[in-house]
Design a protein around this motif. Structure first.
Motif, PDB file in Angstrom:
ATOM      1  N   VAL A 232       0.853  -1.187   0.000  1.00 12.41           N
ATOM      2  CA  VAL A 232       0.000   0.000   0.000  1.00 12.41           C
ATOM      3  C   VAL A 232       0.888   1.236   0.000  1.00 12.41           C
ATOM      4  O   VAL A 232       1.787   1.372   0.822  1.00 12.41           O
ATOM      5  CB  VAL A 232      -0.924  -0.034   1.239  1.00 12.41           C
ATOM      6  N   SER A 233       0.655   2.127  -0.980  1.00 11.26           N
ATOM      7  CA  SER A 233       1.564   3.258  -1.186  1.00 11.26           C
ATOM      8  C   SER A 233       1.022   4.569  -0.650  1.00 11.26           C
ATOM      9  O   SER A 233       1.760   5.531  -0.548  1.00 11.26           O
ATOM     10  CB  SER A 233       1.796   3.423  -2.683  1.00 11.26           C
ATOM     11  N   VAL A 240      -7.870   2.562  -1.649  1.00 10.47           N
ATOM     12  CA  VAL A 240      -9.263   2.110  -1.790  1.00 10.47           C
ATOM     13  C   VAL A 240      -9.320   0.578  -1.678  1.00 10.47           C
ATOM     14  O   VAL A 240     -10.182   0.023  -0.991  1.00 10.47           O
ATOM     15  CB  VAL A 240      -9.880   2.607  -3.121  1.00 10.47           C
ATOM     16  N   ALA A 241      -8.370  -0.092  -2.308  1.00  7.87           N
ATOM     17  CA  ALA A 241      -8.338  -1.556  -2.229  1.00  7.87           C
ATOM     18  C   ALA A 241      -8.136  -1.998  -0.776  1.00  7.87           C
ATOM     19  O   ALA A 241      -8.782  -2.935  -0.288  1.00  7.87           O
ATOM     20  CB  ALA A 241      -7.220  -2.106  -3.117  1.00  7.87           C
ATOM     21  N   HIS A 254      -3.027  -7.301   6.167  1.00  9.14           N
ATOM     22  CA  HIS A 254      -1.779  -6.660   6.593  1.00  9.14           C
ATOM     23  C   HIS A 254      -1.272  -5.757   5.474  1.00  9.14           C
ATOM     24  O   HIS A 254      -0.790  -6.246   4.451  1.00  9.14           O
ATOM     25  CB  HIS A 254      -0.710  -7.707   6.885  1.00  9.14           C
ATOM     26  N   ALA A 255      -1.412  -4.451   5.685  1.00  7.63           N
ATOM     27  CA  ALA A 255      -0.931  -3.506   4.678  1.00  7.63           C
ATOM     28  C   ALA A 255       0.529  -3.175   4.966  1.00  7.63           C
ATOM     29  O   ALA A 255       0.918  -2.966   6.119  1.00  7.63           O
ATOM     30  CB  ALA A 255      -1.777  -2.239   4.723  1.00  7.63           C
ATOM     31  N   ILE A 256       1.329  -3.139   3.908  1.00 13.77           N
ATOM     32  CA  ILE A 256       2.755  -2.835   4.058  1.00 13.77           C
ATOM     33  C   ILE A 256       3.101  -1.611   3.215  1.00 13.77           C
ATOM     34  O   ILE A 256       2.873  -1.594   2.004  1.00 13.77           O
ATOM     35  CB  ILE A 256       3.636  -4.012   3.553  1.00 13.77           C
ATOM     36  N   LEU A 257       3.621  -0.599   3.862  1.00 12.80           N
ATOM     37  CA  LEU A 257       4.125   0.572   3.143  1.00 12.80           C
ATOM     38  C   LEU A 257       5.643   0.514   3.197  1.00 12.80           C
ATOM     39  O   LEU A 257       6.221   0.444   4.284  1.00 12.80           O
ATOM     40  CB  LEU A 257       3.615   1.857   3.786  1.00 12.80           C
ATOM     41  N   VAL A 258       6.275   0.522   2.046  1.00  9.31           N
ATOM     42  CA  VAL A 258       7.737   0.446   2.026  1.00  9.31           C
ATOM     43  C   VAL A 258       8.298   1.852   1.871  1.00  9.31           C
ATOM     44  O   VAL A 258       8.008   2.539   0.883  1.00  9.31           O
ATOM     45  CB  VAL A 258       8.219  -0.446   0.852  1.00  9.31           C
ATOM     46  N   ASP A 259       9.104   2.257   2.841  1.00  9.19           N
ATOM     47  CA  ASP A 259       9.800   3.534   2.702  1.00  9.19           C
ATOM     48  C   ASP A 259      11.064   3.256   1.901  1.00  9.19           C
ATOM     49  O   ASP A 259      12.033   2.714   2.415  1.00  9.19           O
ATOM     50  CB  ASP A 259      10.137   4.119   4.074  1.00  9.19           C
ATOM     51  N   GLN A 337      -3.750  -6.770  -4.783  1.00  8.40           N
ATOM     52  CA  GLN A 337      -3.192  -5.873  -5.804  1.00  8.40           C
ATOM     53  C   GLN A 337      -4.225  -4.828  -6.190  1.00  8.40           C
ATOM     54  O   GLN A 337      -5.402  -5.139  -6.296  1.00  8.40           O
ATOM     55  CB  GLN A 337      -2.827  -6.654  -7.048  1.00  8.40           C
ATOM     56  N   GLY A 338      -3.755  -3.610  -6.469  1.00  9.41           N
ATOM     57  CA  GLY A 338      -4.680  -2.533  -6.833  1.00  9.41           C
ATOM     58  C   GLY A 338      -4.891  -2.420  -8.336  1.00  9.41           C
ATOM     59  O   GLY A 338      -5.165  -1.343  -8.831  1.00  9.41           O
TER      60      GLY A 338
END
Ligand SMILES: Nc1ncnc2c1ncn2[C@@H]1O[C@H](COP(=O)(O)OP(=O)(O)OP(=O)(O)O)[C@@H](O)[C@H]1O
Ligand SMILES: O=c1[nH]c(=O)c2[nH+]cn([C@@H]3O[C@H](COP(=O)(O)O)[C@@H](O)[C@H]3O)c2[nH]1
Ligand SMILES: NC(=O)CC[C@H](N)C(=O)O
Ligand SMILES: [Mg+2]
Length: 527
Positions: A232-233, A240-241, A254-259, A337-338
């Motif tokens: 998730v960005s 939305v997804a 589990h949403a993962i945002l990668v820095d 996936q979005g």
């Protein structure tokens, strides 16, 4: 709506099937139908009808670049007539209907490209109901040289004696012009007549109904204990997804945002706050800035940068998927996936994939050999439908209308090597630019805006001192689909102010320029 387990959207909503023969406009047929709340789906013209798992309410055969009499011309599966639903052929689609009927289609004397006036011969017929003589848009070289058996002519133009034909008993219709383009003034009404009056499709396609269907579908797919991971960005699609997943399965998502070290100023912290605190999404931020930046060291080639970033995203994602321990034991089963409908259309295109201009990174798209199964809640939706869905689900306006931001981030907006010093400059300049755009109240009028850092030095003078520093290029575009784009026309005073602020406030910049190139020939991003 049925209470059976939900598997496909087309099994739930009345659906018009659009069979694509490769016209540039095929997807627009789908769009127009959805605009008046009739669900439509596009499949390649080679689709075997017996393999459809749902029954369409009607079928539209699109236009296409071929000539029906060519040896390798594509043809529709004749079982389409066994469906016993109304059929509308558009341009090539009509020529195909005539060809199957055994009637001639021949190369016309001259190509007809552009506007023509339709003379409706039979205003009682259902297709032209409520619409009289109107402007249509033509794009063809071939034409029918005879009326197919059982058909009658319902409209003509000066150049096309068979501009529209009908076999009312069999419910088969053909038109030589393109109703899906806006140049055909009553085109949408004509498609509405076909879908609603002739096919009797109901108008239940709206985002409110979609939310219910989709949440039910996700629950059925994932089951009571399944867990899902998703990249998730903070962009509108993945947000939305993610929100849909959260509604469907709560913290089993589990949403993962990668820095990745090349996000915008304060972006990760802001996304974390909005998604976790604001929307209740279970989001973890993975700080991988060092990993990305060390791999990007010394790299200047745009495609190499994109590949490095794409691959590093995958490594991190695989690592995270392995780290998470589902409550019910076992391993994470699903990957969110979005993906949007335009991506699906591109991949099913009858014409096959177009030439690669640049490698767009897409985290999930590159994970094909993973054991994870895919969940793509937005794969039937266009971007404006995703935005409408986002607003309905209570996602804040600013997030829903956020300009797209590419996965490789400002790494592809720093031309040349990506170093911490360059990131600092690009970030700061971009921040000032976007801040001023928001202040001027024009953010929502612009489709996408950003600053690029060019690795060239130029001479300036500041406070009587000679300066010799880099250049910032500002980009702002207007577009509906990002396939083509025009540069945005700012007030001179606005640009003057932004340039002044950037040169004054950002160390390392001596000059600001504005990019006045459209796409094509340029692309939106500089790399
Ligand atoms: N920093 C990131 N962390 C985790 N996932 C990311 C990141 N950047 C991109 N992605 C993933 O890559 C996908 C594709 O990115 P893309 O920019 O096309 O979509 P988006 O960010 O969801 O929306 P938008 O197009 O509005 O930016 C995202 O949906 C998301 O799954
Ligand atoms: O998620 C993404 N990963 C990428 O690698 C990528 N490259 C370009 N873009 C975005 O796509 C749109 C069109 O950009 P281009 O004209 O530069 O191809 C614009 O909106 C770009 O920002 C990307 N998005
Ligand atoms: N737009 C079309 O479908 C064109 C059909 C066909 N190729 C022609 O030239 O007539
Ligand atoms: Mg994005």
């Amino acid at each position: 709506m049925s209470s059976e387990p939900v598997v496909e959207v087309s099994a739930v909503f009345d659906t018009i099937l659009v069979l694509d023969f490769g016209s540039q406009y095929s997807h627009l047929i789908t769009r127009r139908l959805r605009e008046f709340n009739v669900y439509a789906e596009m499949l390649p013209c080679t689709q075997k009808i017996s393999e459809l798992t749902w029954k369409p309410k009607g079928v539209i055969l699109s236009g296409g670049p071929y000539s029906v009499y060519d040896k390798d011309a594509p043809h529709v599966d004749h079982d389409v007539f066994k469906l016993d639903v109304p059929i509308l052929g558009i341009c090539y689609g009509m020529q195909e209907l005539a060809w199957i009927n055994g009637r001639g289609v021949a190369r016309g004397e001259h190509r007809e490209y552009g506007h023509a006036t339709i003379h409706v011969k039979d205003s009682d017929n259902k297709l032209f109901h409520g619409i009289d003589n109107f402007q249509v848009w033509m794009s063809h070289g071939d034409k029918l040289n005879d009326l197919p058996t059982g058909f009658k002519t319902i409209a003509t133009t000066d150049n096309s004696p068979y501009a529209a034909i009908a076999h009312e008993k069999e419910n088969i219709w053909g038109i030589q012009f393109h109703p899906e383009v806006t140049h055909t003034t009553k085109g949408k009404q004509l498609l509405r007549n076909f879908a609603i009056d002739i096919c009797q499709a109901d108008q239940k396609w709206n985002m409110k109904n979609f939310i219910h269907t989709e949440i039910e579908r996700i629950r059925t797919l994932v089951g009571e204990h399944g867990e899902v991971i998703g990249a998730v960005s903070g962009g509108v699609d993945s947000t939305v997804a993610a929100k849909l997943m959260k509604e469907a399965i709560g913290d089993r998502f589990h949403a993962i945002l990668v820095d990745n070290g090349v996000m915008r100023l304060n972006e990760c912290a802001e996304v974390k706050k909005t998604l976790s605190d604001g929307l209740g999404i279970n989001l973890t931020v993975i700080d991988a800035a060092d990993e990305f930046l060390s791999k990007l060291k010394g790299v200047t080639d745009p495609e190499k940068k994109r590949k490095i970033i794409g691959n590093t995203f995958i490594h991190i994602f695989e690592r995270e998927a392995a780290r998470i321990q589902p409550k019910a034991g076992g391993e994470i089963e699903y990957l969110l996936q979005g993906t949007l409908y335009p991506d699906v259309i591109e991949s099913i295109s009858f014409k096959g994939p177009s030439q690669t201009i640049k490698t767009h990174h897409n985290v999930g798209g590159l994970l094909e050999d993973m054991k994870l199964k895919l969940i793509e809640p937005l794969r039937e939706l266009f971007k404006d439908e995703v935005r409408a869905l986002g607003e309905l689900m209570g996602i804040p306006h600013d997030l829903v209308w956020r300009h797209p931001f590419p996965g490789p981030g400002i790494a592809i907006r720093i031309l040349g090597e990506v170093t911490p010093e360059q990131i600092k400059i690009a970030r700061h300049a971009d921040h000032i630019y976007i801040e001023e755009i928001k202040k001027a109240g024009i953010y929502d009028k612009i489709s996408q805006a950003f600053a690029c850092l060019l690795p060239v030095k130029s001479v300036g003078v500041m406070g009587d001192q000679r300066t010799y520093e880099q250049v910032i290029a500002l980009r702002a575009i207007e577009t509906s689909d990002f396939m083509t784009a025009d540069w945005y026309i700012f007030d001179a005073a606005f640009l003057k102010n932004v340039a002044k602020r950037i040169v004054n406030e950002v160390d390392g910049v001596a000059r600001v320029v504005y990019d006045i190139t459209s796409k094509p020939p340029a692309t939106v991003e500089w790399e």
